[in-house]
Design an enzyme around this catalytic site. Sequence first.
Site, mmCIF file in Angstrom:
data_model
loop_
_atom_site.group_PDB
_atom_site.id
_atom_site.type_symbol
_atom_site.label_atom_id
_atom_site.label_comp_id
_atom_site.label_asym_id
_atom_site.label_seq_id
_atom_site.Cartn_x
_atom_site.Cartn_y
_atom_site.Cartn_z
ATOM 1 N N GLU A 138 2.784 88.237 79.045
ATOM 2 C CA GLU A 138 3.358 88.903 77.879
ATOM 3 C C GLU A 138 4.048 90.212 78.262
ATOM 4 O OE1 GLU A 138 3.651 88.110 74.606
ATOM 5 O OE2 GLU A 138 2.938 86.110 75.122
ATOM 6 N N CYS A 183 21.664 75.765 64.685
ATOM 7 C CA CYS A 183 20.968 75.648 63.402
ATOM 8 C C CYS A 183 20.719 74.198 62.994
ATOM 9 C CB CYS A 183 21.759 76.366 62.316
ATOM 10 S SG CYS A 183 21.878 78.153 62.567
#
Length: 354
Positions: free
Chosen positions: A36, A198
């Site tokens: 992370e 999209c």
Amino acid sequence: MSDRFAERLLAWYDKHGRHDLPWHHNRNAYRVWVSEIMLQQTQVTTVIPYFLAFMERFPSVRELAGAPVDDVLGHWSGLGYYARARNLQKAAIRVVEDHGGEFPVDQEALEGLPGIGRSTAAAIIAQAHDKRAAILDGNVKRVLARYHAIPGWPGQTSTLTRLWQYAEAHTPDERVRDYTQAIMDLGAMVCTRSRPVCERCPLNEDCIAFRRGETHLYPGPKTKKEKPEKTTWMVILEDENGRIMLERRPPTGIWGGLWSLPELDPAYGPEELREACEQTLGLDCGEPDLISGFRHTFSHYHLHIQPARLPVAKGILIQDRPDRRWVHRDEALGLGLPAPIRTLLTRPGQTTLL
């Protein structure tokens, strides 16, 4: 699950998500945490080789806590944002000293460690323990900003508050580990910063920005400021034994704690470099050779680097200091060096200008 947002996202993840990243193997809080931190401001493809090398050298939090800082910075060299590496070791020391070498599961306790913010702490809890915790990294901000058409730059307090509200609302009670990876993957692979795909998005049916044809408007941009331009001399000083001088940068600021080449005031002209080395570094040097310069861009300014190579006069007694070291090039490359300095010391056929 909190709503169909998570349900559809998880169905997409099962078919299209990333299930075999290195930190998914032997998954624990330490490996998740390191990944992370590395992934902040850095893409997955760049992080993977660094993560693998880092884990080989520092397989546990105790190994990291007890390692020389130069070793840690050396394994971080090239990833940039070096405060991350310094905080990584500081946090490792805290985990060993205050928590017996085990990462706390509590969100507040995790946020109390150096370099761990709200989203990173939540990612550790969700990814390592599969416990419910909402994340909000850059990819997630973009997905939520478009899905809910949230105006404004995510760095603004009001915008960030709304994004956190939606992040909390959409995080499911089950399969949290998969959900957090799924929403990060969606932002990285489909809901990208430019040219989002999209038509492949599992959330497009209810995405407000998509329905309006306004995905390009979200998230709102940060007000751009013209970056200032700075210039510096960087000198490659080489002694009679073929060693070069390196200086450790101050612990805070640009390249904090890394080893770099000595810098000289750009006000000096090329013909004044010998005098500058004597006045600033106390060294008697030969004539300089100028090497092709280059520009390096930081987050808040551009730095024009003009390198010069100068031989140090024979017979001069040169002593190491805590912030200064004479090393051969192969030894230098094993230290924590900023990426531009590493490139400068290794690039073939350096072009002499004088």
